[in-house]
Scaffold this motif. Structure first.
Motif, mmCIF file in Angstrom:
data_model
loop_
_atom_site.group_PDB
_atom_site.id
_atom_site.type_symbol
_atom_site.label_atom_id
_atom_site.label_comp_id
_atom_site.label_asym_id
_atom_site.label_seq_id
_atom_site.Cartn_x
_atom_site.Cartn_y
_atom_site.Cartn_z
ATOM 1 N N LYS A 112 -57.082 -16.032 -8.360
ATOM 2 C CA LYS A 112 -57.606 -14.678 -8.582
ATOM 3 C C LYS A 112 -59.085 -14.701 -8.965
ATOM 4 N N GLU A 113 -59.508 -15.770 -9.659
ATOM 5 C CA GLU A 113 -60.901 -15.850 -10.087
ATOM 6 C C GLU A 113 -61.856 -16.070 -8.907
ATOM 7 N N ILE A 114 -61.349 -16.639 -7.812
ATOM 8 C CA ILE A 114 -62.196 -16.962 -6.662
ATOM 9 C C ILE A 114 -61.843 -16.094 -5.454
ATOM 10 N N ASP A 115 -60.556 -15.843 -5.270
ATOM 11 C CA ASP A 115 -60.041 -15.055 -4.146
ATOM 12 C C ASP A 115 -60.508 -15.619 -2.802
ATOM 13 N N LYS A 116 -60.409 -16.930 -2.703
ATOM 14 C CA LYS A 116 -60.747 -17.624 -1.458
ATOM 15 C C LYS A 116 -59.510 -18.432 -1.069
ATOM 16 N N PRO A 117 -58.677 -17.915 -0.173
ATOM 17 C CA PRO A 117 -57.393 -18.567 0.086
ATOM 18 C C PRO A 117 -57.510 -19.900 0.816
ATOM 19 N N LEU A 118 -56.570 -20.775 0.489
ATOM 20 C CA LEU A 118 -56.369 -22.007 1.237
ATOM 21 C C LEU A 118 -54.963 -21.952 1.819
ATOM 22 N N TYR A 119 -54.803 -22.477 3.015
ATOM 23 C CA TYR A 119 -53.502 -22.456 3.675
ATOM 24 C C TYR A 119 -52.992 -23.889 3.828
ATOM 25 N N PHE A 120 -51.836 -24.155 3.232
ATOM 26 C CA PHE A 120 -51.234 -25.474 3.245
ATOM 27 C C PHE A 120 -50.201 -25.523 4.376
ATOM 28 N N VAL A 121 -50.488 -26.340 5.389
ATOM 29 C CA VAL A 121 -49.576 -26.518 6.526
ATOM 30 C C VAL A 121 -48.827 -27.826 6.296
ATOM 31 N N ILE A 122 -47.544 -27.700 6.006
ATOM 32 C CA ILE A 122 -46.774 -28.862 5.543
ATOM 33 C C ILE A 122 -45.892 -29.424 6.657
ATOM 34 N N SER A 123 -45.991 -30.716 6.864
ATOM 35 C CA SER A 123 -45.119 -31.429 7.791
ATOM 36 C C SER A 123 -44.535 -32.633 7.072
ATOM 37 N N GLN A 124 -43.605 -33.311 7.717
ATOM 38 C CA GLN A 124 -43.010 -34.494 7.085
ATOM 39 C C GLN A 124 -44.039 -35.607 6.904
ATOM 40 N N GLN A 125 -45.050 -35.630 7.766
ATOM 41 C CA GLN A 125 -46.036 -36.713 7.732
ATOM 42 C C GLN A 125 -47.125 -36.488 6.687
ATOM 43 N N GLN A 126 -47.587 -35.235 6.557
ATOM 44 C CA GLN A 126 -48.719 -34.984 5.670
ATOM 45 C C GLN A 126 -48.861 -33.486 5.403
ATOM 46 N N ILE A 127 -49.923 -33.135 4.656
ATOM 47 C CA ILE A 127 -50.282 -31.738 4.412
ATOM 48 C C ILE A 127 -51.678 -31.491 4.987
ATOM 49 N N ASP A 128 -51.784 -30.506 5.851
ATOM 50 C CA ASP A 128 -53.080 -30.092 6.371
ATOM 51 C C ASP A 128 -53.509 -28.826 5.635
ATOM 52 N N ILE A 129 -54.793 -28.711 5.321
ATOM 53 C CA ILE A 129 -55.292 -27.559 4.571
ATOM 54 C C ILE A 129 -56.366 -26.837 5.378
ATOM 55 N N LEU A 130 -56.185 -25.533 5.549
ATOM 56 C CA LEU A 130 -57.099 -24.704 6.327
ATOM 57 C C LEU A 130 -57.732 -23.642 5.443
ATOM 58 N N GLY A 131 -58.971 -23.285 5.759
ATOM 59 C CA GLY A 131 -59.638 -22.215 5.030
ATOM 60 C C GLY A 131 -59.321 -20.847 5.608
ATOM 61 N N GLN A 132 -58.737 -20.841 6.803
ATOM 62 C CA GLN A 132 -58.380 -19.577 7.456
ATOM 63 C C GLN A 132 -57.186 -19.818 8.363
ATOM 64 N N TYR A 133 -56.291 -18.835 8.412
ATOM 65 C CA TYR A 133 -55.111 -18.935 9.277
ATOM 66 C C TYR A 133 -54.876 -17.577 9.917
ATOM 67 N N GLU A 134 -54.857 -17.552 11.241
ATOM 68 C CA GLU A 134 -54.778 -16.287 11.968
ATOM 69 C C GLU A 134 -53.375 -15.684 11.959
ATOM 70 N N GLY A 135 -52.357 -16.515 11.851
ATOM 71 C CA GLY A 135 -50.987 -16.024 11.884
ATOM 72 C C GLY A 135 -50.506 -15.544 10.518
ATOM 73 N N GLN A 136 -49.194 -15.408 10.398
ATOM 74 C CA GLN A 136 -48.571 -14.959 9.160
ATOM 75 C C GLN A 136 -48.019 -16.158 8.392
ATOM 76 N N ALA A 137 -48.505 -16.370 7.178
ATOM 77 C CA ALA A 137 -47.995 -17.476 6.357
ATOM 78 C C ALA A 137 -46.556 -17.191 5.948
ATOM 79 N N ASP A 138 -45.763 -18.249 5.806
ATOM 80 C CA ASP A 138 -44.373 -18.087 5.381
ATOM 81 C C ASP A 138 -44.297 -17.572 3.944
ATOM 82 N N CYS A 139 -45.307 -17.913 3.162
ATOM 83 C CA CYS A 139 -45.339 -17.496 1.757
ATOM 84 C C CYS A 139 -46.801 -17.450 1.303
ATOM 85 N N PHE A 140 -47.140 -16.428 0.513
ATOM 86 C CA PHE A 140 -48.504 -16.346 -0.004
ATOM 87 C C PHE A 140 -48.457 -16.201 -1.515
ATOM 88 N N ILE A 141 -49.249 -17.031 -2.192
ATOM 89 C CA ILE A 141 -49.262 -17.063 -3.654
ATOM 90 C C ILE A 141 -50.658 -16.708 -4.153
#
Length: 204
Positions: free
Chosen positions: A46-75
């Motif tokens: 809330k202090e920054i309001d700059k979202p990060l998007y965590f794309v999780i797979s069995q191999q690793q976690i990818d992090i994006l500064g922008q995601y065009e689709g709908q996230a499964d969950c937003f916190i």
């Protein structure tokens, strides 16, 4: 047009690299990633309001500064609430207090919190390969002591903030007021049940 700046990309790359490096040391990380395989979770302080998007797979976690689709969950949460995410029992309290906003399944939030905060890493063993057993033991000991002090100070600050909100600013009810209100609700419920019983008796 993308709103992501070079600095955003740099932050994403840094967090992604650091997190995946930690997961390489964590024997439980793969199993926890498997539980969230294919899940995309957006997180914004809330202090920054700059979202990060965590794309999780069995191999690793990818992090994006922008995601065009709908996230499964937003916190969306306060910075200080990050510490309390380590305790799943605190999630409900964080939501009630407004420190945590969840758009999605709360179970996904719990699994995500475990993935980020509960890591089974034997730091002393990993450090001993770099600096030797004695130095590794001393480093881990001092880090644990610092962590205890930090948690102690955090809990103290949180308690003081709660007292200010409830006692001085009167922005939230105190424990006695909550208990009194619950008693009143209980009395009303009993009165309603008694009236319902009388109504049934008259009807019969």
């Amino acid at each position: 047009m993308s709103n992501v700046t070079p600095l955003d990309n740099l932050v994403c790359a840094f967090v992604e690299t650091a997190l995946n490096k930690l997961h390489q040391l964590d024997s439980s990380a793969k199993q926890k990633r498997k539980a969230l395989d294919g899940t995309i979770i957006g997180v914004a302080l809330k202090e920054i309001d700059k979202p990060l998007y965590f794309v999780i797979s069995q191999q690793q976690i990818d992090i994006l500064g922008q995601y065009e689709g709908q996230a499964d969950c937003f916190i969306r949460l306060n910075f200080l609430a990050l510490i309390d995410l380590q305790d799943n029992h605190q999630l409900t309290n964080l939501i009630k207090s407004g420190q945590l906003e969840v758009n999605g399944d709360i179970k996904v939030v719990q699994q995500f919190a475990l993935l980020l905060t509960e890591m089974d890493i034997d730091w002393e063993d990993h450090l001993s390969n770099k600096v030797g057993d004695l130095v590794a033991h001393k480093l881990v000991y001092h880090i644990k002591q610092l962590n205890k002090q930090f948690c102690k100070q955090h809990n103290k600050a949180q308690k003081q903030l709660t007292e200010i909100i409830t006692e001085e600013l009167k922005l939230a009810p105190g424990p006695l007021e909550v208990a009194h209100f619950c008693d009143q609700v209980s009395d009303i419920e009993k009165q309603i049940q008694a009236l319902e019983q009388k109504f049934l008796e008259v009807k019969l």
